[in-house]
Write an enzyme that holds these catalytic residues in place. Structure first.
Site, PDB file in Angstrom:
ATOM      1  NE  ARG A  51      -1.664  -2.161   2.717  1.00  0.00           N
ATOM      2  CZ  ARG A  51      -1.750  -3.416   2.247  1.00  0.00           C
ATOM      3  NH1 ARG A  51      -2.789  -3.765   1.549  1.00  0.00           N
ATOM      4  NH2 ARG A  51      -0.819  -4.308   2.509  1.00  0.00           N
ATOM      5  CE  LYS A  80      26.396  -2.987  -5.569  1.00  0.00           C
ATOM      6  NZ  LYS A  80      26.452  -1.900  -6.553  1.00  0.00           N
ATOM      7  NE  ARG A 101       6.984   0.667   5.032  1.00  0.00           N
ATOM      8  CZ  ARG A 101       5.756   0.136   4.958  1.00  0.00           C
ATOM      9  NH1 ARG A 101       5.612  -1.138   4.634  1.00  0.00           N
ATOM     10  NH2 ARG A 101       4.695   0.870   5.199  1.00  0.00           N
TER      11      ARG A 101
HETATM   12  N1   CP Z   1      -0.429   0.024   5.776  1.00  0.00           N
HETATM   13  C1   CP Z   1       0.794  -0.295   5.288  1.00  0.00           C
HETATM   14  O1   CP Z   1       1.819   0.292   5.686  1.00  0.00           O
HETATM   15  O2   CP Z   1       0.783  -1.266   4.344  1.00  0.00           O
HETATM   16  P1   CP Z   1       2.061  -1.753   3.523  1.00  0.00           P
HETATM   17  O3   CP Z   1       3.006  -2.421   4.509  1.00  0.00           O
HETATM   18  O4   CP Z   1       1.545  -2.674   2.477  1.00  0.00           O
HETATM   19  O5   CP Z   1       2.727  -0.534   2.941  1.00  0.00           O
END
Ligand code: CP
Length: 308
Positions: A51, A80, A101
Site C-alpha cells: 500500500r 554492498k 521505509r
Molecule cells: N499500511 C501499510 O503500511 O501497508 P504496507 O506495509 O503494504 O505498505
C-alpha cells in the site's frame, strides 16, 4: 525545507489543511493532473510494502510527476554496505522528494539530516508511520465527520504496531478523544507512547485484554496485525497471533455507527465475513491513502492547490 518524520511535524491546522485538499482531490481528481509536472518522487523501501509504496507512486503519477525507486534493500547498494546518509545524498540528485521505509527506527530521521530534498517517513521499524496516520485521519474525518470527541479502540499488537503509535500521537491533540487499548499483556503500548504521549497529555485511556467487553463503547475499532517480523522468537508469535479475530458475532456487539479500520495487510485478525459489513472501512481507507499522499506531496513541495 520540511520533512515528515513524525505526525508532530505537522500542526493540527496543517493536518486539517491536508484533509481539506484531499477531499478536493477526491471530488475532482482531474483538476490535479498537472500540479506536480517536472517533480520526481523516489521511493526507497528497505522493507516490504504494498500500500504505502504503491499509493505514494500513484499519488505522484496522479499529480503529473514521475517516480523512481527500489522495493527492497537487496535491490540497492545497501546490500554492498552503502549507508542511508550516502544513499539519500545521491538519490536527492535524481529526485525532488523521497519516501523512505526502513526496518531501523530513526533511519528516515538520519536521512533528513543529509538529504537535499524533503524526506517522508514511510514507516521506520516499530516506531512511527505518519503517512498511515494521515490516511487514518482522513478516513475518520470522512466517515465520522470529526476528529474530536471519539472513543477509539486499538486492538492487537500495540507494542510493535507503528501505525498505532503514530495515530495516538496525532489524535491526542484533539479534544474529547479517549483510547481503549486491547491487547495481551506482552503486546501492550511501549512506554514512549503510554507515558510520553498519553499520560503526558492527560488523555484518558484504559488497557484491557478482552475485546467483546468494550465493543459497545467504541466509535472506531482499529484492528492491527501481530507483527511477526519484529518478534524475537517464532514461538511467541504463534502463541499470540490469533488472540483477536474480529468476526460477525463480535460485530453484533458494536454500535451501528462504529467503523472498523485496519492499516492492512490483514492476516487472520478480521474474518472475511466482516468485509461485507457496511462498517468495514479498511479498503476505503487504502483508497483515501492516495488522496492524502497527493495532498502531502503538494504541501512538502510547496505546490499550489488548484481552484476547484
Ligand atoms: N499500511 C501499510 O503500511 O501497508 P504496507 O506495509 O503494504 O505498505
Amino acid at each position: 525545507m520540511r520533512h515528515l518524520l513524525s505526525p508532530l511535524d505537522l500542526s493540527v491546522e496543517e493536518i486539517d489543511g491536508l484533509i481539506d485538499v484531499a477531499k478536493k482531490i477526491e471530488k475532482n481528481p482531474k483538476a490535479f493532473r498537472h500540479v506536480a509536472d517536472g517533480e520526481r518522487l523516489a521511493t526507497l523501501f528497505y522493507e516490504p510494502s504494498t500500500r504505502t509504496r504503491l499509493s505514494f507512486e500513484s499519488a505522484m503519477l496522479n499529480l503529473g510527476g514521475t517516480v523512481i525507486g527500489f522495493s527492497g534493500a537487496s535491490n540497492s547498494s545497501a546490500s554492498k554496505g552503502e549507508t542511508v546518509a550516502d544513499t539519500v545524498r545521491v538519490v536527492g540528485c535524481y529526485s525532488t522528494i523521497i519516501a523512505m521505509r526502513h526496518h531501523k527506527e530513526g533511519a528516515p530521521m538520519v536521512a533528513s539530516q543529509f538529504s537535499p530534498v524533503p524526506i517522508i517517513n514511510a514507516g521506520d521499524g516499530g516506531h512511527q508511520h505518519p503517512t498511515q496516520t494521515l490516511t487514518d485521519l482522513l478516513t475518520i474525518a470522512r466517515e465520522k465527520g470529526r476528529l474530536d470527541h471519539l472513543t477509539i479502540g486499538l486492538c492487537g499488537d500495540l507494542k510493535f504496531g507503528r501505525t498505532v503509535h503514530s495515530l495516538i500521537t496525532a489524535l491526542v491533540r484533539y479534544p474529547g478523544v479517549k483510547f481503549v487499548c486491547v491487547s495481551p499483556e506482552e503486546l501492550r503500548l511501549p512506554d514512549f507512547v503510554r507515558e510520553d504521549v498519553l499520560e503526558k497529555n492527560h488523555v484518558p485511556y484504559k488497557e484491557v485484554d478482552n475485546l467483546e467487553d468494550v465493543m459497545p463503547e467504541l466509535d472506531i475499532l482499529y484492528m492491527t496485525r501481530v507483527q511477526r517480523e519484529r518478534f524475537f522468537n517464532e514461538e511467541d508469535y504463534l502463541r499470540l497471533r490469533d488472540r483477536y479475530i474480529l468476526d460477525g458475532e463480535k460485530m453484533k456487539l458494536a454500535p451501528q455507527n462504529m467503523i472498523v479500520l485496519h492499516p492492512l495487510p490483514r492476516v487472520n485478525e478480521i474474518s472475511l465475513e466482516v468485509d461485507n459489513d457496511p462498517r468495514a472501512m479498511y479498503f476505503k481507507q487504502a483508497q483515501y491513502g492516495v488522496y492524502i499522499r497527493m495532498a502531502l506531496i503538494m504541501f512538502l513541495l510547496g505546490l499550489e492547490v488548484p481552484e476547484v
